[in-house]
Design a protein around this motif. Sequence first.
Motif, PDB file in Angstrom:
ATOM      1  N   THR A 299      29.140  52.663  77.337  1.00  0.00           N
ATOM      2  CA  THR A 299      30.181  51.803  76.767  1.00  0.00           C
ATOM      3  C   THR A 299      29.832  51.441  75.325  1.00  0.00           C
ATOM      4  N   PRO A 300      30.786  51.449  74.409  1.00  0.00           N
ATOM      5  CA  PRO A 300      30.480  51.114  73.000  1.00  0.00           C
ATOM      6  C   PRO A 300      29.869  49.723  72.858  1.00  0.00           C
ATOM      7  N   PHE A 301      29.046  49.587  71.832  1.00  0.00           N
ATOM      8  CA  PHE A 301      28.453  48.295  71.490  1.00  0.00           C
ATOM      9  C   PHE A 301      29.448  47.493  70.652  1.00  0.00           C
ATOM     10  N   ILE A 302      29.494  46.214  70.926  1.00  0.00           N
ATOM     11  CA  ILE A 302      30.243  45.294  70.077  1.00  0.00           C
ATOM     12  C   ILE A 302      29.264  44.310  69.453  1.00  0.00           C
ATOM     13  N   PHE A 303      29.589  43.835  68.276  1.00  0.00           N
ATOM     14  CA  PHE A 303      28.685  42.938  67.558  1.00  0.00           C
ATOM     15  C   PHE A 303      29.084  41.489  67.795  1.00  0.00           C
ATOM     16  N   VAL A 304      28.085  40.657  68.111  1.00  0.00           N
ATOM     17  CA  VAL A 304      28.292  39.230  68.329  1.00  0.00           C
ATOM     18  C   VAL A 304      27.367  38.468  67.381  1.00  0.00           C
ATOM     19  N   PRO A 305      27.886  37.734  66.391  1.00  0.00           N
ATOM     20  CA  PRO A 305      27.016  36.956  65.507  1.00  0.00           C
ATOM     21  C   PRO A 305      26.279  35.862  66.269  1.00  0.00           C
ATOM     22  N   PHE A 306      25.171  35.419  65.708  1.00  0.00           N
ATOM     23  CA  PHE A 306      24.361  34.401  66.375  1.00  0.00           C
ATOM     24  C   PHE A 306      25.119  33.090  66.540  1.00  0.00           C
ATOM     25  N   ASP A 307      26.023  32.774  65.624  1.00  0.00           N
ATOM     26  CA  ASP A 307      26.754  31.511  65.738  1.00  0.00           C
ATOM     27  C   ASP A 307      27.887  31.575  66.756  1.00  0.00           C
ATOM     28  N   GLN A 308      28.064  32.737  67.428  1.00  0.00           N
ATOM     29  CA  GLN A 308      29.123  32.868  68.431  1.00  0.00           C
ATOM     30  C   GLN A 308      28.589  33.242  69.812  1.00  0.00           C
ATOM     31  N   VAL A 309      27.272  33.259  69.986  1.00  0.00           N
ATOM     32  CA  VAL A 309      26.723  33.695  71.273  1.00  0.00           C
ATOM     33  C   VAL A 309      27.042  32.696  72.385  1.00  0.00           C
ATOM     34  N   GLU A 310      27.176  31.430  72.059  1.00  0.00           N
ATOM     35  CA  GLU A 310      27.467  30.433  73.083  1.00  0.00           C
ATOM     36  C   GLU A 310      28.909  30.478  73.551  1.00  0.00           C
ATOM     37  N   THR A 311      29.807  30.916  72.693  1.00  0.00           N
ATOM     38  CA  THR A 311      31.238  30.926  73.018  1.00  0.00           C
ATOM     39  C   THR A 311      31.783  32.327  73.246  1.00  0.00           C
ATOM     40  N   SER A 312      30.944  33.339  73.291  1.00  0.00           N
ATOM     41  CA  SER A 312      31.409  34.709  73.445  1.00  0.00           C
ATOM     42  C   SER A 312      31.997  34.940  74.829  1.00  0.00           C
ATOM     43  N   GLU A 313      32.987  35.842  74.907  1.00  0.00           N
ATOM     44  CA  GLU A 313      33.594  36.187  76.192  1.00  0.00           C
ATOM     45  C   GLU A 313      32.613  36.896  77.116  1.00  0.00           C
ATOM     46  N   LEU A 314      31.543  37.428  76.556  1.00  0.00           N
ATOM     47  CA  LEU A 314      30.559  38.132  77.379  1.00  0.00           C
ATOM     48  C   LEU A 314      29.780  37.197  78.291  1.00  0.00           C
ATOM     49  N   ASN A 315      29.928  35.895  78.110  1.00  0.00           N
ATOM     50  CA  ASN A 315      29.276  34.926  78.994  1.00  0.00           C
ATOM     51  C   ASN A 315      30.087  34.650  80.256  1.00  0.00           C
ATOM     52  N   LEU A 316      31.302  35.164  80.329  1.00  0.00           N
ATOM     53  CA  LEU A 316      32.143  34.910  81.491  1.00  0.00           C
ATOM     54  C   LEU A 316      31.634  35.678  82.700  1.00  0.00           C
ATOM     55  N   PRO A 317      31.917  35.197  83.908  1.00  0.00           N
ATOM     56  CA  PRO A 317      31.503  35.940  85.112  1.00  0.00           C
ATOM     57  C   PRO A 317      32.240  37.261  85.235  1.00  0.00           C
ATOM     58  N   VAL A 318      31.741  38.099  86.144  1.00  0.00           N
ATOM     59  CA  VAL A 318      32.275  39.457  86.279  1.00  0.00           C
ATOM     60  C   VAL A 318      33.744  39.441  86.691  1.00  0.00           C
TER      61      VAL A 318
END
Length: 327
Positions: A299-318
């Motif tokens: 799967t392609p990599f997406i970039f997440v800045p450090f100031d957005q790691v807490e609010t990124s959609e990647l933190n959501l459950p499966v």
Amino acid sequence: MASDYALKVPAELESALRLKTVQYFITKRPWLDLYGVNVRPVAPFGSSSRQPFVDPALIHRSLPDELLFEVFARITPYDLGRASCVCRKWRYTIRNPVFWRNACLKAWQLSGVVENYKFLQSMYDGSWRKMWLLRPRIRTDGLYVSRNTYIRAGIAEWKITNPVHLVCYFRYIRFFPSGRFLYKNSSQKIKDVAKCMNFRASKADCIFGGHYTLSDDKVEAAVLYPGARPTVLRIRMRLRGTSTGANNRMDLLTLVTSGMNNNEVGDPEEDILGIVERWRDDETHNPDVPAVSHKRGLTPFIFVPFDQVETSELNLPVDKMDYFVPG
């Protein structure tokens, strides 16, 4: 029949009340008064203009241009882009090529100063800012994340149901301008991984270091898994962006694991990419560890800045990430 006690309102007062009532239904637009007014742009820092001008902004009257220049020289290029949207004076000041020259020389420090100046003159018309926006570069102010899923069959109970499990895991990469990077393969969320993606991480964090090279938009990287049977992971990626200068996507082209001899494994800080750079995809130097070209988990990599790691959609459950598409 009208009542004898009806209140008689004078005509002047009645017209005033009617005018006041109408004001509630009319939207005031004070900015319309600015139409047709010519606003003179503020001269940028270092301008040769000698015309006296008093800036009405309090921050510009209390902060000299020299100090403003020093502040801008110490912030990241992405913060410079945000600061240029504040006002016209900041925009003109940030267009100073000194800021973008420093950013470009740091981003492509592996190419060398002479090579960067050749690129500047031959492809970007001598504009450091244009070079920053158009030349592919690897971002170092966050993490590149690849989210992968697969289905695993569960244990059947009483021969009635055949359960399956949706397994989700992530590939994390953090790049550094010096040509090194950190790699982690984990099921942890990005807000937990971002705290330990540094060279001070312990062995329990299972973070491995490697080296990479950038040629145009192609990224080639290698990381070594130490142990009784040393294994090298070779990664080839293509850098791209969803907008000009974003560089926030990386397509995973190939992912190959191969074995290495104990004689080839030296210092962990050694450039492992220089050893395996000319290897074929099916080449291995340890018969116990065959070369495997992986076809899944690309799967392609997406970039997440450090100031957005807490609010990124990647933190959501499966179960809430079915809609997620890297783009």
